[in-house]
Design an enzyme around this catalytic site. Structure first.
Site, PDB file in Angstrom:
ATOM      1  N   ASN A 160       5.404   6.651   7.687  1.00  0.00           N
ATOM      2  CA  ASN A 160       6.467   6.205   8.605  1.00  0.00           C
ATOM      3  C   ASN A 160       7.575   5.415   7.908  1.00  0.00           C
ATOM      4  OD1 ASN A 160       4.439   4.208   8.356  1.00  0.00           O
ATOM      5  ND2 ASN A 160       5.185   3.182  10.183  1.00  0.00           N
ATOM      6  N   GLU A 259      -4.197  -2.308   6.820  1.00  0.00           N
ATOM      7  CA  GLU A 259      -3.097  -2.521   7.770  1.00  0.00           C
ATOM      8  C   GLU A 259      -3.078  -1.286   8.661  1.00  0.00           C
ATOM      9  OE1 GLU A 259       0.192  -3.374   5.006  1.00  0.00           O
ATOM     10  OE2 GLU A 259      -0.323  -5.490   5.202  1.00  0.00           O
TER      11      GLU A 259
END
Ligand code: NAD
Length: 491
Positions: A160, A259
């Protein structure tokens, strides 16, 4: 040899770009058009093995003992070099992701440069703990900590914000003297490969940074995380993959930093300036076509202003400009792939089956013959859903949000915290005391008040629950990327 040459994106192992094997490749697709733009050489197990071996060799041949001032000087040269090749990195990031020019320039590549400079500063300023310990008979011992590199670190990153998230890990890992093997997302192979050239030009020894391309299962990702030669894994990606990688690494008891995904909430109180709140909310829902782990997908709005916020947000969604990523007026790019769009379309159908009212969006836009092969989707807002609906419980990772009314502060806090994720939240209010109070009650790693995506890189960053394990950022990154050891000297 160049990183991207003859239509091939190459692996980088032991200081060299590897000649591609034409039998092992996959297509790189521009998500804005759906067209194939290059082939990516998929690393096989022996190549991943070579990368890990090269990383170990780089550590043992002196990189791990390089003085901090040399390592930080190197990071600053890397930042300067990315700045010199800024447009090349922007173009590579745009081809991989389809994101608009303005965003690739102002966010992705700019933050990559900042990442290198910030971690050079942080490492240069870092101190060590020391204690004088009282012993029997009036004697003392001096205890001090010595930080050693973690070793060979596997760096696995998503698609992303490819360069931003990669450099967020590479900069502190190298600053701490580690050697790394990077597995970029199969969707976004380019900038990690370009970075290899920049790092080599800046003087990084061969083997300290390697790139292996491929997928997860039964491919480079799995070959890397199951490799006995790695000393730790730093992973950014979905919670499901994170859980899988954790199992893979567990038998060898290696440290992990995860994460992971989010299902982030915003709470909007009735004392806000509607226009300001709508501007902030729209940014938090639609940035990067909703493909930021921190994006808001649940918006809890005080009932008194619910209709105003809903109308304002729908208007903002409709004013977004989808289109040619190179047009400076384009605000919103495509989703990363047709596969991801199918997933998001599945959630659009699910929302309607669950009785949602579509405020705006809900379908595939028509953008003309050049772009119709791309994975475009309309920014979409729903009302009429509750926290029990799957749409409010699962991460969609697209330009979508559900708006839900509330009546009291306690109810809003309970609704926002009613999730297995715990990454980010945003509270919108003009009551300062309420802002602090509510922000502190959010079960998340980062809790914003009247802002979103404002980042201080010296602060700890990470998630709770399904959103991750550990913290990176500032000294937290140094803690993960180095092993503190204790030397005890009797005085
Ligand atoms: P993903 O989990 O599908 O893939 C992430 C990376 O893991 C890719 O490089 C992929 O090839 C690799 N991978 C997949 N399976 C693997 C396996 N079995 N072994 C080793 N590697 C494997 O995630 P994605 O779709 O690329 O990224 C989107 C997700 O990332 C979202 O859930 C988003 O919230 C999350 N994300 C989190 C943060 C954060 O900071 N918390 C930041 C960005 C994205």
């Amino acid at each position: 040899m160049k990183p991207i040459q003859d239509g091939w994106i190459r692996n980088f192992v032991d200081g060299e770009f590897v000649e591609p094997d034409s039998r092992r490749g996959f297509d790189q697709i521009d998500p804005s058009t759906g067209r194939i733009v290059a082939r990516v050489h998929e690393a096989d197990r022996p190549l991943v093995d070579r990368a890990v071996t090269a990383a170990r060799h780089a550590l043992d041949s002196g990189w791990a003992d390089t003085p901090v001032r040399e390592r930080t000087a190197l990071l600053r040269r890397v930042a300067d070099r990315i700045e010199e090749r800024f447009d090349e990195f922007v173009a590579a990031e745009m081809t991989d992701t389809g994101k608009p020019l303005t965003q690739a320039r102002e966010l992705d590549v700019t933050r990559a440069i900042v990442n290198f400079r910030t971690f050079a500063d942080i490492v240069a300023a870092a101190g060590q703990e020391s204690f004088l310990t009282d012993l029997a008979g009036g004697r003392q011992a001096l205890n001090y900590a010595v930080r050693k590199p973690l070793g060979v670190v596997a760096v696995i990153v998503p698609w992303n914000l490819p360069l931003l998230l990669l450099t967020w890990k590479v900069a502190p890992a190298l600053a701490c003297g580690n050697a790394i093997v990077v597995k970029p997302s199969e969707e976004t192979p380019s900038t990690a490969t370009l970075l290899a050239e920049v790092l080599a030009e800046a003087g990084l020894p061969a083997g300290a940074y390697n790139v292996v391309h491929g997928f997860g299962a039964d491919s480079a990702g799995e070959y890397l995380t199951t490799h006995p030669g790695i000393d730790g894994v730093t992973f950014t990606g979905s919670s499901a993959t994170g859980a899988h990688v954790m199992k893979t690494v567990a038998p060898r008891v290696r440290p992990v930093s995860f994460e992971l995904g989010g299902k982030n909430a915003a709470i909007v109180f009735d004392d806000v300036n509607i226009d300001e709140a709508v501007t902030g909310l729209a940014k938090s829902i639609f940035t990067n076509t909703g493909q930021v782990c921190l994006c808001t997908e649940r918006v809890y709005v005080h009932r008194a202003i619910f209709d105003d916020i809903a109308a304002g947000l729908a208007e903002r969604a409709e004013s977004l400009r989808l289109g040619d990523p190179n047009d400076p007026n384009t605000t919103t790019g495509p989703l990363i792939s047709q596969g991801h769009r199918d997933k998001v379309l599945g959630y659009l159908r699910l929302a309607e089956e669950s009785g949602a009212k579509v405020l705006t969006g809900g379908s595939i836009p028509e953008l003309g013959p050049d772009l119709d092969g791309g994975s475009w989707i309309e920014p979409t807002l729903w009302t009429g859903l509750t926290n029990t609906d799957r749409i409010l419980r699962e991460e969609v990772f697209g330009p979508v949000a559900a708006l839900v009314p509330f009546d009291t502060e306690d109810e809003a806090i309970a609704l926002a915290n009613d999730t297995e994720y715990g990454l980010a939240s945003a509270v919108w209010t003009n009551d300062l005391r309420r802002g602090h109070r509510v922000a502190q009650k959010m079960h998340v790693g980062i809790s914003w008040v009247n802002t979103w995506f404002t980042r201080e890189l010296r602060s700890p960053f990470g998630g709770m629950g399904l959103s991750g394990i550990g913290r990176e950022g500032g000294e937290s990154s140094l803690h993960f990327y180095s092993e503190p050891t204790n030397v005890c000297v009797q005085l």
